[in-house]
Scaffold this active site. Structure first.
Site, PDB file in Angstrom:
ATOM      1  N   HIS A 170     -13.002  -9.381  -1.702  1.00  0.00           N
ATOM      2  CA  HIS A 170     -11.725  -9.964  -1.242  1.00  0.00           C
ATOM      3  C   HIS A 170     -11.868 -10.961  -0.087  1.00  0.00           C
ATOM      4  CE1 HIS A 170      -9.023  -6.497  -2.930  1.00  0.00           C
ATOM      5  NE2 HIS A 170      -9.727  -7.102  -3.852  1.00  0.00           N
ATOM      6  N   PRO A 274      -3.233  -3.990  -6.220  1.00  0.00           N
ATOM      7  CA  PRO A 274      -4.289  -3.029  -6.516  1.00  0.00           C
ATOM      8  C   PRO A 274      -4.391  -2.734  -8.017  1.00  0.00           C
ATOM      9  CG  PRO A 274      -2.456  -1.958  -5.349  1.00  0.00           C
ATOM     10  CD  PRO A 274      -2.090  -3.410  -5.495  1.00  0.00           C
ATOM     11  N   LYS A 403      -8.218 -11.442 -14.886  1.00  0.00           N
ATOM     12  CA  LYS A 403      -8.378 -10.341 -15.837  1.00  0.00           C
ATOM     13  C   LYS A 403      -7.954 -10.732 -17.238  1.00  0.00           C
ATOM     14  CE  LYS A 403      -6.742  -6.324 -14.675  1.00  0.00           C
ATOM     15  NZ  LYS A 403      -5.867  -5.311 -14.015  1.00  0.00           N
TER      16      LYS A 403
END
Ligand SMILES: [Ca+2]
Ligand SMILES: [Ca+2]
Ligand SMILES: [Ca+2]
Length: 502
Positions: A170, A274, A403
């Site tokens: 991150h 998250p 993703k």
């Protein structure tokens, strides 16, 4: 379905530039009609790039790409795909996914004869002093480079700000210059409280003290968006937060990887959630964006703050990123979003909020279950101009999904202050890191990660990317918006659908 079709085409042609679905110019769809998927042609413009991270349309009409792992700034010809390195920065510290050469931004005076032919880049470096502590080694810096138009190279690196926190997770890293002439950099919280860093506290809420600012100690700059003058200094109109003015513009961020400006000076930001609740935010000077107390809205849905770093013997515990009270060990302090009553700025949009109790593990992704969770890992963010060619797209945000190997389009309301509609486009089996828009608005360029995990063509997960280290180009082949200049009232808006679904 769109994913299957497009990924099959691009997947089979990995490394082979190939146009597909070429159509003669189709008539613009009328109100209420969808833009069909065939109205875009797609091709692999360039391959062989080492982790293309930022892709930006340059004032010289070339695509400027930072290669995260290649440590290079490379210019790619949008017509031929030819790649021309402009500089290699040997100092860049590279590791598997998060460290390397990251964001890039052009000086507003670039190419205008002002003498300011500068680009700004940011990267991680090894800050270990000769007698130093290895643990604190990775840091990030912002460097100004000067373009030599004759030699077609970048040089004369000038350090603007160094010692910015960085780590192995991150790192944020997006750079952008606003209409206010200020340079913004997004800062992740280094993945504290998760995976191998699960015993490190999240410091997204920690604000710098005056003593730290005086000492040029930037260690509180985790989970923030920074704002600085083009020489790296703290602007006098930066917010004073709890009595201290620093580079911090906003705080309470998780991993912001996209930032872009709207026509009225709005500052839009994209940020990883998250398991759920990625966010599209509108930044406000001095605003707290809630992490880690809240993700998305304060709705107590599928997220609570489990503070592993505060457990008496954290290292002895087995970490999980499930945050429901049953999954978290009793020793780990646990609080619902509604247990925190601080002020925070709500997002414009979450991707995606799901009700508590939804099973986040029972999916088609098997051991790579996290790929199937509701979050999309949004990265690069761009603003589609009001006078762009594609009907109905004017005044939209475009964001890439890591993703999902897709571009999401968010149609903003006329004032730009709210998101009206969402559309998902250009699915392939890749991780889309960033994007750029051609000046005529017809082509969307997307950079792809060299490796990693993404959704596959069948709704599962894979580590086999169809087009690793590439620039993909998706070009609109239909009829343009009739009246360029923002008069898109007659074009379809909330009902634009490429046929991709999802
Ligand atoms: Ca970009
Ligand atoms: Ca937030
Ligand atoms: Ca929430």
């Amino acid at each position: 379905m769109g994913r299957t079709v497009l990924s099959a085409v691009l997947g089979m042609t990995a490394f082979i530039p190939m146009a597909f679905a070429q159509e003669a110019a189709a008539p613009a769809p009328g109100a209420g009609e969808a833009i069909p998927l065939e109205t875009f042609s797609g091709k692999v413009l360039a391959t062989g790039l080492e982790g293309p991270w930022e892709v930006a349309w340059g004032p010289d009409d070339m695509l400027w790409v930072t290669e995260r792992a290649g440590k290079r700034v490379t210019r790619v010809d949008p017509a031929t795909g030819e790649a021309k390195p402009a500089i290699t920065l040997d100092e860049v510290l590279v590791d598997q996914q998060h460290e390397g050469l990251l964001g890039l931004a052009f000086d507003p005076g670039f190419g205008k004869g002002s003498g300011n032919d500068y680009v700004y880049v940011t990267y991680t470096y090894d800050s270990t002093p000769a007698d130093g502590d290895e643990q604190d080694a990775p840091r990030a810096k912002i460097v100004r480079l000067t373009w030599d138009a004759d030699a077609q190279t970048l040089g004369e690196p000038k350090e603007l700000l160094s010692g910015i926190p960085a780590g192995n997770d991150h790192n944020g890293g997006r750079l952008a210059i606003g209409p206010d002439g200020m340079l913004y950099r997004t800062q992740g919280e280094q993945g504290a409280n998760q995976f191998g860093n699960y015993c490190k506290p999240i410091e997204a809420q920690r604000l710098p003290t005056q003593a730290e600012v005086d000492a040029q100690d930037w260690s509180a700059y985790k989970g923030k968006v920074l704002r600085m003058a083009l020489d790296g200094s703290i602007p006098p109109d930066n917010p004073e937060i709890e009595g201290v003015r620093s580079h911090v513009f906003t705080y309470g961020h998780r991993n912001p990887q996209g930032i872009v400006f709207g026509p009225e000076g709005q500052i839009y930001e994209s940020e990883h959630g998250p398991n759920t609740d990625d966010e599209i935010n509108m930044l406000q000077s001095g605003g707290n964006f809630g992490w880690p107390f809240v993700v998305g809205f304060r709705d107590d849905q599928s997220y609570a703050y489990a503070n592993w770093s505060a457990a008496p013997d954290c290292a002895s515990l087995t970490w999980t990123n499930l945050t429901d009270a049953q999954s978290v060990p009793a020793d780990v302090p646990h609080q619902e979003e509604s247990d925190w009553d601080g002020d925070f700025v709500e997002p414009l949009k979450t991707l995606f909020t799901v009700p508590s109790g939804q099973n986040l593990e029972d999916t088609a992704c098997g051991e790579l279950f996290f790929i199937c969770r509701p979050s999309i890992a949004p990265s690069g963010l761009d603003f589609y101009p009001e006078d762009g060619a594609i009907p109905g797209w004017g005044g939209s945000l475009l964001v890439t999904s890591l993703k999902g190997g897709a571009v999401y389009r968010f149609k903003l309301t006329e004032d730009g202050n709210w998101i009206r509609d969402t559309d998902r486009l250009f699915d392939t089996v890749n991780r889309y890191r960033d994007l750029a828009i051609s000046p005529d608005g017809r082509t969307i360029y997307v950079s792809t990660d060299t490796g990693g995990l993404a959704g596959d063509a069948l709704g599962g997960a894979t580590d086999q990317m169809a087009n690793p280290g590439a620039i993909l180009a998706f070009t609109y082949t239909g009829e343009a918006t009739p009246a360029a200049g923002g008069e898109d009232a007659s074009a379809p808006e909330s009902d634009v659908d490429t046929g991709n679904g999802g």
